[in-house]
Design a protein around this motif. Structure first.
Motif, PDB file in Angstrom:
ATOM      1  N   GLN B 100       0.811  -1.217   0.000  1.00 60.61           N
ATOM      2  CA  GLN B 100       0.000   0.000   0.000  1.00 60.61           C
ATOM      3  C   GLN B 100       0.839   1.258   0.000  1.00 60.61           C
ATOM      4  O   GLN B 100       0.589   2.179  -0.752  1.00 60.61           O
ATOM      5  CB  GLN B 100      -0.843   0.023   1.278  1.00 60.61           C
ATOM      6  N   GLU B 101       1.858   1.292   0.896  1.00 60.25           N
ATOM      7  CA  GLU B 101       2.652   2.503   1.037  1.00 60.25           C
ATOM      8  C   GLU B 101       3.347   2.835  -0.275  1.00 60.25           C
ATOM      9  O   GLU B 101       3.353   3.976  -0.726  1.00 60.25           O
ATOM     10  CB  GLU B 101       3.691   2.338   2.148  1.00 60.25           C
ATOM     11  N   SER B 320     -12.716   4.723  -4.965  1.00 60.94           N
ATOM     12  CA  SER B 320     -12.032   3.470  -5.304  1.00 60.94           C
ATOM     13  C   SER B 320     -10.882   3.208  -4.348  1.00 60.94           C
ATOM     14  O   SER B 320     -10.674   2.086  -3.896  1.00 60.94           O
ATOM     15  CB  SER B 320     -11.462   3.531  -6.713  1.00 60.94           C
ATOM     16  N   THR B 321     -10.129   4.274  -4.070  1.00 62.04           N
ATOM     17  CA  THR B 321      -9.000   4.146  -3.157  1.00 62.04           C
ATOM     18  C   THR B 321      -9.489   3.677  -1.796  1.00 62.04           C
ATOM     19  O   THR B 321      -8.927   2.775  -1.188  1.00 62.04           O
ATOM     20  CB  THR B 321      -8.302   5.514  -2.997  1.00 62.04           C
ATOM     21  N   PHE B 322     -10.580   4.286  -1.364  1.00 62.08           N
ATOM     22  CA  PHE B 322     -11.151   3.905  -0.081  1.00 62.08           C
ATOM     23  C   PHE B 322     -11.595   2.443  -0.098  1.00 62.08           C
ATOM     24  O   PHE B 322     -11.272   1.669   0.806  1.00 62.08           O
ATOM     25  CB  PHE B 322     -12.341   4.827   0.244  1.00 62.08           C
ATOM     26  N   LEU B 323     -12.315   2.056  -1.167  1.00 62.45           N
ATOM     27  CA  LEU B 323     -12.826   0.681  -1.257  1.00 62.45           C
ATOM     28  C   LEU B 323     -11.708  -0.344  -1.196  1.00 62.45           C
ATOM     29  O   LEU B 323     -11.771  -1.307  -0.449  1.00 62.45           O
ATOM     30  CB  LEU B 323     -13.567   0.489  -2.582  1.00 62.45           C
ATOM     31  N   THR B 324     -10.662  -0.130  -2.017  1.00 56.08           N
ATOM     32  CA  THR B 324      -9.655  -1.170  -2.154  1.00 56.08           C
ATOM     33  C   THR B 324      -8.641  -1.152  -1.011  1.00 56.08           C
ATOM     34  O   THR B 324      -7.950  -2.131  -0.806  1.00 56.08           O
ATOM     35  CB  THR B 324      -8.894  -1.024  -3.483  1.00 56.08           C
ATOM     36  N   ARG B 325      -8.534  -0.063  -0.278  1.00 58.13           N
ATOM     37  CA  ARG B 325      -7.482   0.014   0.722  1.00 58.13           C
ATOM     38  C   ARG B 325      -7.977   0.052   2.165  1.00 58.13           C
ATOM     39  O   ARG B 325      -7.184  -0.017   3.091  1.00 58.13           O
ATOM     40  CB  ARG B 325      -6.626   1.272   0.493  1.00 58.13           C
TER      41      ARG B 325
END
Lengths: 127, 811
Positions: B100-101, B320-325
């Motif tokens: 992720q980072e 999307s960023t919120f959903l996947t991460r």
């Protein structure tokens, strides 16, 4: 009425239809007993593999038979008509998509969660 | 205490860079805001320099992390988790963005580059645009901070030492100065997920994240337009950026598809997985935004919706960023990221920009110029508008279905407002669900893609019907022929086939016949044809995909016959139109290959495919496919089951049997075979001088094993004697699984004693494979390339035209 208003109405109607269709297609998360309450209906059960019971795979019939335990601790025989997944025994959680019958749970898809990633770190913590 | 062998200084340097990048981005955003408020103030230079410093700090973070991975400094958790020393050099980059980072960092890096360019290229728009870009950068940088503020975790740093991880705090080994050298666990990292050790994974993530980064540009321009109340003017400078985003994000998504097709074993290039959807949805609205911006540029009639679509695309990127991460997808996706405990921060990030810009849009909505009249029904802008709305609806459907886990959090039985009795799970057959609901949208979009270019701006086109007729008629005829030839029967599939052909033909026809090959329109035409081919290729390759491997054994009426074939070693199985033989297996490195020979039943084509299983002790075993590409179809195989244990040779032979035969006699063995004893072949016989004793003897017995179907296998067991030393060389009939030993000669009757063994059924090595033919899949890849090249060309041409116009204006 202006054409734009008509367009707006059409858009709303399509949206409503789409959302309804999505809710209709969505399945639900169940446990084994609740799945048995709606036999034959597709649902998803999350559980673990019971390693104490035998796991048999008949390649000619392409039938995998195993025992799974759901989150409430109910255990059931499960049949799966696809090849045994790689590293099946190592899974720490299995997500079964399928339906209940009066004798066993029939699954059409298995998703596995494997613990391998942090194995070495755990080893380190034990030292 | 000082630890031996640690490189803490570089970690400190990295953390410092993260902090600086966060501070400078925040500062730059504020400075740009102050400049926008009062253009006479001297904040502009400060804002610029602080953004440049921010960008340099980001480059610094990238460099530091890269150095740590390059040097295998496994004291860092990120390095340990995502790399290992045995990794080939070409995958070092993939380690960088596996976690992720790292992928946040990649995204921040691209946006820093874009910001740097925008400072130079956005001219009068600079303050409005850069204020947003810098604010987004500040939020992204904060994701890497990894500090606790009032007990709340802010960001996750890629420079955390393993001994500083919360779960390791207080463990005895963390107090040992030489822990790095004394524990073997620190000599080698966890390694890169084997699935990501693929060439596509080196280029797919950077492309995808550049695409994501590009969506910030139209967003920032739209915000600038709203702030400065120039509701239409922002469109012109943002247009090229938007289509650059369409090209890059589109290509990035399809690269992911190519990777999935080549390295994953789900049998296809698209599975409607939440992570795939999360990148497709913003692409659809970005395309819609780009086309609305063209409408707005020509007609100034779509102000509100154009602004909305540009903002909405970026909201979707954040969502999307919120959903996947955030880990909210949990059980529903195979490959979303691990939850880092940042969901709160991600939600704040999402809400800050969504609520902020939505409020701005709402406040300004009243002051947008209003159209007194409707658009003309026959004008290009009207149908482009309809097309964009269709794309939006298509995107919303995908977003809605993918968001089921989010609805669970809100209205599920354990959610905030428990409305639902049961928690919702994704549709059990995702492909069927999405394909069925998306096809109508694809049909409408295809038709509009064909029709739109034939229409003209701001007026009805009287010649329209006459002009479009050839392409329309041609596509119906050609589509009909293809549907008939390939037996495509589903009415919706036939319609989609015809309209996607229509879309491709109409654009080519228009360009050649009416625009006479004018290079000015080449980019647009190519991109449209490319997208039409992507649809056509997906439809045919997926709709008519054919399982060559079919298991016909009947289990139960509710259990469909399934698409796996059993292959025993050296056994030949029919998979129409091929004979398939599993000829052997071999290990190369950590891959275990299964060689399968395909021979066409009626024809000369023969080829070998070697699907393999990657044996990775740390990550688990992963099957990977192998594919043979023909110009008109692909034959794709993967191993769905293989017993990876080694069976020792002696354990295989069971059911011993003894027969005594004369030359010319035969016997039935193991119910299914007839064993013929043909002749004795004496190769060497030396007797002692008095003739009574044997000195040397070498004899072979010619046997034939005839199976039920008449097929024969020759067996030649050898009996050899040298003095008292007896050697018996066994012969094996591989296909039948029978082993024969020449046991002894009973001299008086001229009979031979033969010992037999049968390879036991259970131990007969076998694998299960899936073989799938994908017809015309090359259309999909050709379409992807054309779409990318066409959009890129259109962007380059637009930039050049703008530059020439600016030059003329200045002269």
């Amino acid at each position: 009425m202006k054409r734009n208003h008509l367009l707006g109405l059409i858009v709303l109607a399509v949206l409503a239809g789409v959302f309804l269709a999505t809710f209709q297609d969505a399945s639900t998360y169940q446990t084994f007993p609740t799945a048995e309450g709606q036999m034959g209906e597709e649902c998803v059960v999350i559980g673990t593999l019971d390693l104490n019971d035998s796991i048999t795979f008949n390649k000619d019939k392409m039938l995998l038979r195993f025992t799974a335990v759901d989150k409430d601790g109910n255990s059931r025989t499960v049949y799966y008509n696809k090849p045994k997944p790689t590293d099946f025994e190592r899974s720490e959680e299995i997500t079964l998509t399928g339906f209940a019958t009066d004798t066993a749970f029939v699954t059409t898809n298995i998703l596995m969660k494997c613990p391998s990633k942090y194995k070495e770190k755990e080893k380190l913590q034990q030292t | 205490m000082s630890y031996v062998g640690e490189h803490t200084w570089i970690g400190d340097l990295g953390r410092l860079m993260v902090a600086l990048s966060f501070v400078w981005a925040t500062f730059s955003s504020v400075a740009y805001a102050l400049h926008l408020r009062r253009p006479q103030s001297h904040w502009l230079a400060t804002a610029r320099w602080s953004f440049r410093l921010h960008a340099l700090a980001v480059v610094g973070i990238v460099a530091v992390l890269f150095v740590a991975i390059w040097n295998h400094w496994f004291e860092f958790d990120y390095v340990w988790r995502h790399s290992s020393t045995d990794l080939p050099l070409r995958y070092i980059f993939s380690c960088f963005w596996e976690g992720q980072e790292g992928s946040f960092l990649l995204w921040t890096f691209w946006q820093a580059v874009l910001g740097w360019i925008l400072i130079h290229k956005s001219h009068e728009w600079e303050a409005g645009v850069m204020l947003t870009v810098a604010a987004v950068q500040a939020f992204l940088s904060s994701m890497l901070l990894g500090v606790y503020v009032f007990g709340i975790k802010l960001g996750s740093s890629p420079f955390v030492l393993i001994r500083d991880l919360p779960e390791n705090l207080g463990l005895p080994w963390t107090q040992m100065a030489d822990y790095l050298t004394s524990f073997p666990a620190f000599q080698e990292g966890n390694g890169l997920n084997p699935l990501l050790q693929n060439w596509w994974m080196t280029i797919h993530p950077p492309t995808l994240f550049l695409g994501f980064a590009l969506t910030v540009v139209p967003f920032a321009y739209a915000v600038a337009g709203l702030l400065t109340r120039r509701y239409s003017d922002w469109v012109k400078p943002a247009l090229s950026w938007t289509f650059a985003g369409v090209a890059v994000l589109g290509v990035g998504i399809l690269m992911g598809g190519a990777w999935a097709y080549e390295a994953l074993s789900f049998g296809g290039f698209w599975a409607w997985d939440p992570v795939e959807n999360a990148s497709l949805v913003p692409w659809l609205t970005l395309v819609a935004a780009g086309h609305l911006m063209m409408v707005e540029k020509h007609k100034h009639s779509a102000t509100g919706i154009t602004l909305f679509m540009a903002l909405f695309t970026f909201w979707l990127v954040l969502y999307s960023t919120f959903l996947t991460r955030s880990g909210v997808l949990g059980d529903s996706s195979v490959h979303s990221f691990v939850d880092l405990g940042l969901s709160g921060q991600l939600l704040v990030y999402l809400l800050f920009f969504v609520v902020g810009t939505a409020a701005l849009l709402a406040i300004r909505w009243k002051s947008f110029p209003k159209n007194a009249t409707d658009e003309l029904l026959g004008s290009r802008e009207f149908w482009m508008f309809i097309g964009s709305i269709t794309l939006l609806l298509s995107a919303l459907q995908i977003a809605f279905s993918t968001s089921l886990p989010v609805f669970n959090k809100m209205i599920g039985p354990d959610g905030w407002i428990p409305l639902l009795g049961d928690a919702l799970a994704p549709p059990t057959n995702a492909n069927e669900h999405y394909n069925r609901l998306q096809m109508p949208f694809a049909i409408v979009v295809s038709v509009l893609m064909a029709v739109g270019p034939f229409l003209v701006w701001r007026s009805n086109s009287p010649l329209f019907w006459k002009r479009i007729l050839p392409a329309a008629a041609g596509s119906v005829v050609l589509g009909g022929l293809i549907a008939w030839g390939m037996t495509i029967q589903h009415p919706v599939h036939v319609v989609l086939l015809m309209v996607s052909l229509f879309s491709a033909l109409a654009n080519v026809d228009l360009w050649l016949r009416l625009w006479r090959g004018n290079s000015r329109h080449l980019g647009m035409t190519t991109a449209h044809v490319g997208f039409a081919l992507v649809l056509l290729g997906s439809l045919i390759s997926q709709g008519k995909k054919e399982f060559l491997s079919v298991n016909k054994s009947f289990i139960h009426k509710d259990f469909p016959a399934n698409e796996n074939s059993v292959l025993e070693l050296k056994d030949t199985v029919s998979m129409v139109p091929y004979w398939v033989t599993w000829t052997g297996e071999r290990s190369e490195g950590q891959n275990h290959y299964y060689d399968l020979t395909f021979m066409e039943k009626r024809g000369d084509t023969a080829f070998t495919l070697s699907p393999f299983i990657q044996m990775n002790e740390r990550m688990g075993n992963v099957p990977e496919p192998d594919t043979r590409h023909f110009w008109n179809r692909d034959v794709y195989t993967h191993v769905t089951f293989a017993d990876l244990r080694d069976v020792p040779d002696s354990a295989q032979w069971k059911r011993p049997l003894e027969v005594t035969l004369k030359a010319g006699e035969e016997a039935i063995v193991y119910d299914n075979f007839i064993l013929h004893c043909d002749t004795l072949e004496v190769r060497d016989a030396v007797f002692t001088t008095d003739g009574s004793n044997i000195k040397r003897l070498n004899m072979a017995l010619q046997l034939r094993l005839v199976a039920m179907d008449g097929s024969e296998e020759a067996l030649l067991p050898i009996y050899s004697l040298a003095g008292d030393q007896l050697t018996q060389t066994d012969a094996v009939a591989e296909r039948s699984g029978v082993k024969a030993r020449f046991a002894s000669v009973e001299t008086e009757e001229g009979r031979f004693k033969i010992q037999l063994w049968r390879r036991s059924e259970e131990d007969q090595p076998f694998i299960l494979i899936q073989a799938i033919a994908f017809p015309w899949i090359n259309l999909l890849w050709l379409g992807s390339v054309l779409m990318g090249l066409g959009s890129a060309l259109a962007v380059v041409q637009r930039v050049q035209r703008d530059r020439e116009k600016a030059k003329k204006a200045s002269v």
